[in-house]
Design an enzyme around this catalytic site. Structure first.
Site, PDB file in Angstrom:
ATOM      1  N   LEU A  23       0.995  -1.130   0.018  1.00  0.00           N
ATOM      2  CA  LEU A  23      -0.256  -0.189   0.060  1.00  0.00           C
ATOM      3  C   LEU A  23       0.799   1.567   0.043  1.00  0.00           C
ATOM      4  CD1 LEU A  23      -2.590  -1.051   2.430  1.00  0.00           C
ATOM      5  CD2 LEU A  23      -3.116  -1.226   0.080  1.00  0.00           C
ATOM      6  N   ASP A  24       0.140   2.370  -1.167  1.00  0.00           N
ATOM      7  CA  ASP A  24       1.627   3.407  -0.323  1.00  0.00           C
ATOM      8  C   ASP A  24       1.186   4.144   1.125  1.00  0.00           C
ATOM      9  OD1 ASP A  24       1.156   3.622  -3.702  1.00  0.00           O
ATOM     10  OD2 ASP A  24      -0.867   5.015  -3.878  1.00  0.00           O
ATOM     11  N   ALA A  25       2.233   5.051   1.069  1.00  0.00           N
ATOM     12  CA  ALA A  25       2.877   5.152   2.503  1.00  0.00           C
ATOM     13  C   ALA A  25       1.246   6.233   2.452  1.00  0.00           C
ATOM     14  CB  ALA A  25       3.855   6.732   2.245  1.00  0.00           C
ATOM     15  N   THR A  54      -1.670   5.646   1.835  1.00  0.00           N
ATOM     16  CA  THR A  54      -2.650   4.944   1.941  1.00  0.00           C
ATOM     17  C   THR A  54      -3.181   4.014   3.442  1.00  0.00           C
ATOM     18  OG1 THR A  54      -3.129   4.707  -0.473  1.00  0.00           O
ATOM     19  CG2 THR A  54      -4.045   2.919   0.561  1.00  0.00           C
TER      20      THR A  54
END
Length: 241
Positions: free
Chosen positions: A101-103, A105
């Site tokens: 997951l993106d930082a 998100t």
């Protein structure tokens, strides 16, 4: 057992990542560098990665984590940022995230030392569904919904059709069956509605449930088996299986 599977069971990395480690000449068996991931090895073989001995983990673990914003989805970070592995009691186990997951998100991510399970849940051929809630800029109209549902043309190709529900004019629930980098954000931006906040709430049969951000829990045997049963090979015209 094949070497790449052996490394995955040892918690070194997923099978695909283990193949790259082997190809780089970082693995020895009985003191000899081995570059063929299909090499058969047994429990009594002296298998080492970068000179350190490895052995398959007898009992694997799977943690469900509700990742907060600002935490990166890696086992280690060269910039010193907090990682998802820091959130759980890893002990001596080598845990790694199942996908990323993106930082920025938040939401559900799994950590495990079972490389085979990680591959089952992330390999493109299985198209395991992932469900996100996205708050977006602007009111989403029917035309944008149709684009998201039918597939959006991105710089790395057209996305697969997605299940998209409009919760309210600014909130979407999206179910994707592929895992491209920053895919939800790129899709929404492509249809004119940049994401303002993004949360993953489900992966395959597992829901984030009552976990608060930063909390974790270890999955029981029934839940782990449900994850193993979730991947179903999917063959699509023009897509490699």
């Amino acid at each position: 057992m094949r070497l790449q599977k052996y490394l995955a069971h040892a918690g070194v990395a997923s099978r695909r990542a283990s193949e790259a480690i082997i190809a780089a000449g970082r693995v020895t068996v009985g003191g000899t560098v081995v570059r063929d991931p299909a090499t058969d090895v047994g429990e009594d073989d002296d298998v080492r990665v970068d000179g350190s001995p490895v052995a398959p983990v007898r009992v694997t673990v799977v943690f469900a984590v509700n990742k907060p914003a600002g935490v990166v989805s890696t086992a280690q970070d060269t910039h010193g940022r907090p990682t998802v592995v820091d959130l759980v009691p890893a002990g001596t186990r080598r845990l790694y995230p199942v996908g990323r997951l993106d930082a920025d998100t938040t939401g559900l991510i799994l950590l495990t030392d079972d490389g085979e399970l990680a591959d089952l849940l992330t390999h493109p051929r299985y198209e395991v569904p992932k469900v996100y809630l996205a708050r977006v800029a602007g009111a989403v109209d029917d035309a944008a919904l149709r684009q998201l549902r039918d597939g959006v043309e991105l710089d790395d190709g057209r996305t697969l059709p997605a299940t998209v529900e409009r919760i309210n004019p600014h909130t979407l629930r999206l179910t994707l069956r592929e895992g491209r980098k920053r895919q939800v954000r790129r899709m929404c931006e492509a249809v004119g509605h940049p994401v303002e906040a993004l949360r993953r709430v489900r992966l395959g049969p597992l829901d984030v449930g009552r976990l608060r951000e930063g909390e974790w829990r270890a999955l029981d045997a029934r839940e782990v088996q449900a994850l193993r049963d979730a991947p179903k090979p999917v063959r699509r015209p023009g897509r490699r299986g």
